[in-house]
Design a protein around this motif. Structure first.
Motif, PDB file in Angstrom:
ATOM      1  N   GLY A  78      43.427  -5.813 -41.879  1.00  0.00           N
ATOM      2  CA  GLY A  78      43.961  -5.941 -43.163  1.00  0.00           C
ATOM      3  C   GLY A  78      43.088  -5.339 -44.281  1.00  0.00           C
ATOM      4  N   PRO A  79      43.467  -5.095 -45.655  1.00  0.00           N
ATOM      5  CA  PRO A  79      44.771  -6.221 -45.987  1.00  0.00           C
ATOM      6  C   PRO A  79      46.099  -5.503 -45.856  1.00  0.00           C
ATOM      7  CG  PRO A  79      43.913  -4.649 -47.819  1.00  0.00           C
ATOM      8  CD  PRO A  79      42.873  -4.101 -46.475  1.00  0.00           C
ATOM      9  N   TYR A  97      47.173  -1.772 -43.737  1.00  0.00           N
ATOM     10  CA  TYR A  97      46.040  -1.767 -44.616  1.00  0.00           C
ATOM     11  C   TYR A  97      46.174  -0.268 -45.205  1.00  0.00           C
ATOM     12  CZ  TYR A  97      43.969   0.146 -40.189  1.00  0.00           C
ATOM     13  OH  TYR A  97      43.664   0.476 -38.913  1.00  0.00           O
ATOM     14  N   ALA A 132      46.447  -3.881 -51.696  1.00  0.00           N
ATOM     15  CA  ALA A 132      47.853  -4.710 -51.297  1.00  0.00           C
ATOM     16  C   ALA A 132      48.802  -4.786 -52.282  1.00  0.00           C
ATOM     17  CB  ALA A 132      47.406  -6.284 -50.708  1.00  0.00           C
ATOM     18  N   THR A 155      48.916 -12.170 -46.000  1.00  0.00           N
ATOM     19  CA  THR A 155      48.028 -10.998 -45.058  1.00  0.00           C
ATOM     20  C   THR A 155      48.334 -11.302 -43.609  1.00  0.00           C
ATOM     21  OG1 THR A 155      46.323  -9.313 -44.913  1.00  0.00           O
ATOM     22  CG2 THR A 155      45.861 -11.795 -45.311  1.00  0.00           C
ATOM     23  N   ILE A 170      44.464 -17.796 -47.814  1.00  0.00           N
ATOM     24  CA  ILE A 170      43.714 -16.796 -47.529  1.00  0.00           C
ATOM     25  C   ILE A 170      42.301 -16.846 -47.770  1.00  0.00           C
ATOM     26  CG2 ILE A 170      44.280 -15.817 -49.821  1.00  0.00           C
ATOM     27  CD1 ILE A 170      45.078 -13.020 -48.718  1.00  0.00           C
ATOM     28  N   THR A 174      39.523 -11.258 -48.475  1.00  0.00           N
ATOM     29  CA  THR A 174      40.897 -10.293 -48.219  1.00  0.00           C
ATOM     30  C   THR A 174      41.517 -10.520 -49.405  1.00  0.00           C
ATOM     31  OG1 THR A 174      40.857 -11.168 -46.046  1.00  0.00           O
ATOM     32  CG2 THR A 174      42.963 -10.020 -46.791  1.00  0.00           C
ATOM     33  N   TYR A 177      41.000  -7.816 -51.870  1.00  0.00           N
ATOM     34  CA  TYR A 177      41.710  -6.593 -51.551  1.00  0.00           C
ATOM     35  C   TYR A 177      43.120  -6.525 -52.299  1.00  0.00           C
ATOM     36  CZ  TYR A 177      37.760  -4.659 -49.052  1.00  0.00           C
ATOM     37  OH  TYR A 177      36.458  -3.922 -48.823  1.00  0.00           O
ATOM     38  N   PHE A 178      43.472  -7.614 -52.608  1.00  0.00           N
ATOM     39  CA  PHE A 178      45.001  -7.727 -53.346  1.00  0.00           C
ATOM     40  C   PHE A 178      44.941  -7.101 -54.779  1.00  0.00           C
ATOM     41  CE2 PHE A 178      46.393  -9.314 -49.445  1.00  0.00           C
ATOM     42  CZ  PHE A 178      47.724  -9.891 -49.525  1.00  0.00           C
ATOM     43  N   THR A 237      39.525 -10.898 -42.430  1.00  0.00           N
ATOM     44  CA  THR A 237      40.092  -9.695 -41.813  1.00  0.00           C
ATOM     45  C   THR A 237      39.118  -9.297 -40.495  1.00  0.00           C
ATOM     46  OG1 THR A 237      39.211  -8.339 -43.560  1.00  0.00           O
ATOM     47  CG2 THR A 237      41.529  -8.611 -43.807  1.00  0.00           C
TER      48      THR A 237
END
Length: 495
Positions: A78-79, A97, A132, A155, A170, A174, A177-178, A237
Motif C-alpha cells: 500500500g497505499p 502504490y 492515494a 486499501t 483503515i 495508511t 498516505y491518502f 501496510t
C-alpha cells in the motif's frame, strides 16, 4: 498462537507464531503484477489477495496447534486503491502504490486547486505517485461508471480485514498516505476541496493498527479455515508491519527494507514533515514516521538475471549465478555506472518519468561489469534515499536491514559504503511476523510495542567497507549527476 499474513508485490507469506515469538509454521504463495499500460500497475483483489490469503491460511491451519489461535493480523502492499461495492466486491483491479504513476494529471490538478502549501499543511506531504487521493480522482475522471458504483474506496489490508470481519476500517498509518484526504496532525479525514471526487462516508473508519477491528465471520471461517470468532487487528501496510517485525519501534530507529522496491521508515514520537520524505502516523498511538521509497530494488535484479540469461527455475540458483558473475568485476564496476530507474524513481527525485540507463560501457567491459554496475546502482538508489533523512536533520540511531536483497552484498555493501552507516540485518520472518506480533499486542498477550525486542534477533551486520568506500562515494556523486543530466531527455522520451 497468533497468525500473521502479509500480501506483498510478488508473494504472500503467512506465519503461525506462539506467545514467545517462535515461528511454528510458514506458508507462501507467489503471484504476479499486471501492467495493462505504461505507468499502470495492478492486482486483482479476489484472485491475488483473497486467493492467496485463503491458500496461506488453509496451509497454516493444518498445524496441530492451529486450534489455539487467539489473534490474527493482516498486512498488504500500500497505499493501494480498491473501489468496492456495498458487498465488498471489487469493481476494477486494485491500483497499486507509488509504482503506479497513472494519476500525474490529477496530481497537477489537485495541487493547483488546493495549493501546495495547504496540501503540505494538511497532509504533511506534497502529492506524488505514492498519494492515494489522486488515484481516486483518476477513477472518477477515467472510469466514471466504476466511480459511481463504488460504495467504498479502500486499501489492500482494509479490504482483506473487511472480508474477514465485515468491518470496514483503515489504520492511521495508511490513511496518512491518502493525501490530501487525511489531516496528519489531527488524525482524521478532511476532504475539503475534494468533494467532487470523494465523500467521507465512502472512506473507511480510522483506527490504530494494533486495535481489534472485529472477529472472523462464519463465512470467512468457512472459506479460509481460520477459527470463527477469533479477533482480527486493524493491521497496516506491509512496510510498517515489516518495521514492527524487525524490531524497529523506538524513536530514531530506521528500517531499510530491501524488497522488490526499497522502503525506509524512521520512527519518531512527534509529527514532522520534511522535504522529499513522506510523513505519516506509525502503527501505535503517539508514534509517527518519516518514510522514503525507491521504485526498484529486487525487481531490477530479476530484470538483470533475465537479461543476462542467468534465470533458473530455482530463485536461489538464479541469484547465486548473478552474484558469482558480479564478483568477477570490482567495486565501481571498472567505470560502468547504472541508473536503475526501471519504473521511474521515488525518493528523493519523485520522478515517474525517469528511466534506467547504463553508461561508461566500452569494448573492454564484460557481462560481469554490467552485472556489478546494476547491483551497485540499486545500492546507490537506496543510499540516496537514506541520505535524504540525514539532509532533513533526522538522526538515525540504529539501522535495521530486512528483505531478500539483504543477501546481496553488492547492494547492501554499496549502501553502507556510501552512507557510512552500520546496518543490522534482522533475523525475522518479515511483515507477517510483525502482523502476528500486532495480533498478540491487540489481544493483550504482550504488554507494549517494545516487547517485540524479545521476539526479534540479528543474524548479521554490514559495516562500511573501507577498501571500496572511496570509489563508491565518488560514483555516488556521479550517480546523482547522471540522473540530473538525463532527466530532461528522459522526460521528452517518456511523455
Amino acid at each position: 498462537m497468533f497468525v500473521g499474513i502479509d500480501i506483498g508485490t510478488f508473494e504472500t507469506k503467512g506465519v503461525l507464531v506462539d506467545e514467545t515469538g517462535a515461528v511454528l509454521a510458514e506458508a507462501r504463495r507467489r503471484h504476479e503484477i499486471s501492467t495493462p499500460a505504461p505507468g499502470r500497475v495492478e492486482h486483482d483483489p479476489e484472485t491475488v489477495w483473497w486467493g492467496d490469503l485463503v491458500h496461506v491460511a488453509d496451509a497454516l491451519m493444518r498445524h496441530p496447534r492451529a486450534g489455539e489461535v487467539a489473534g490474527i493480523g493482516v498486512s498488504a502492499i500500500g497505499p493501494c486503491v480498491v473501489a468496492a461495492d456495498e458487498d465488498l466486491r471489487p469493481l476494477r483491479p486494485a491500483i497499486l502504490y507509488g509504482v503506479d504513476t497513472r494519476a500525474s494529471a490529477q496530481i497537477e490538478t489537485l495541487t493547483r486547486r488546493l495549493g501546495e502549501d495547504e496540501i503540505l499543511r494538511r497532509s504533511g506531504n506534497t502529492l506524488t505517485s505514492q498519494s492515494a487521493g489522486p488515484k481516486i480522482a483518476w477513477i472518477k475522471d477515467e472510469e466514471p461508471d466504476v466511480w459511481r458504483a463504488a460504495r467504498w474506496f479502500m486499501t489492500s489490508q482494509s479490504w482483506l480485514v473487511a472480508k474477514l470481519t465485515g468491518e470496514v476500517v483503515i489504520d492511521h498509518g495508511t490513511a496518512g498516505y491518502f493525501h490530501p484526504l487525511y489531516d496528519f496532525r489531527r488524525g482524521r479525514w478532511d476532504v475539503a476541496g475534494c468533494e467532487d471526487f470523494i465523500e467521507e462516508r465512502r472512506l473507511p473508519r480510522i483506527a490504530w493498527g494494533d486495535r481489534i477491528a472485529g472477529a472472523v465471520t462464519p463465512a470467512a471461517a468457512a472459506e479460509t479455515g481460520l477459527p470463527e470468532g477469533v479477533p482480527v487487528v486493524v493491521g497496516t501496510t506491509d512496510s510498517p508491519a515489516e518495521a514492527v517485525g524487525s524490531g524497529v519501534v523506538g524513536s530514531g530507529d530506521l528500517m531499510a527494507m530491501y524488497g522488490s522496491s526499497g522502503y525506509f521508515i524512521r520512527v519518531g514520537e512527534t509529527p514532522a514533515a520534511a522535504d522529499g520524505l513522506w510523513a505519516a502516523p506509525f502503527v501505535f498511538e503517539g508514534t509517527y514516521v518519516l518514510a522514503a521509497g525507491t521504485s526498484t530494488a529486487g525487481t531490477a535484479t530479476r530484470w538483470l538475471a533475465d537479461l543476462l540469461a542467468l534465470t533458473d527455475q530455482a530463485d536461489d540458483v538464479t541469484f547465486a549465478r548473478l552474484l558469482e558473475l558480479a564478483d568477477a568485476s570490482e567495486p565501481g564496476a571498472r567505470g560502468v555506472l547504472a541508473l536503475p530507474h526501471f519504473a521511474g524513481e521515488r525518493t528523493p527525485f519523485q520522478d515517474p518519468l525517469s528511466r534506467a540507463a547504463i553508461v561508461g560501457v566500452g569494448l573492454e567491459h564484460t557481462r560481469a561489469d554490467v552485472a556489478r554496475a546494476v547491483l551497485e546502482g540499486v545500492g546507490h538508489s537506496i543510499a540516496e534515499a537514506i541520505l535524504t533523512f540525514r539532509r532533513a536533520g533526522q538522526e538515525l540511531s540504529r539501522v535495521v536491514a530486512i528483505g531478500g536483497a539483504t543477501k546481496n552484498p553488492h547492494i547492501v555493501g554499496t549502501v553502507s559504503a556510501v552512507t557510512g552507516l552500520r546496518q543490522e540485518v534482522a533475523d525475522t520472518a518479515g511483515a507477517a511476523y510483525g502482523d502476528a506480533f500486532l495480533a498478540a499486542l491487540g489481544v493483550g498477550a504482550v504488554d507494549r510495542p517494545s516487547d517485540v525486542g524479545r521476539w526479534v534477533g540479528t543474524r548479521a551486520a554490514v559495516e562500511p567497507d573501507r577498501q571500496g568506500r572511496d570509489v563508491l562515494q565518488r560514483d555516488h556523486e556521479d550517480f546523482v549527476e547522471l540522473y540530473r543530466s538525463l532527466a530532461p531527455l528522459q522526460h521528452r522520451r517518456t511523455r
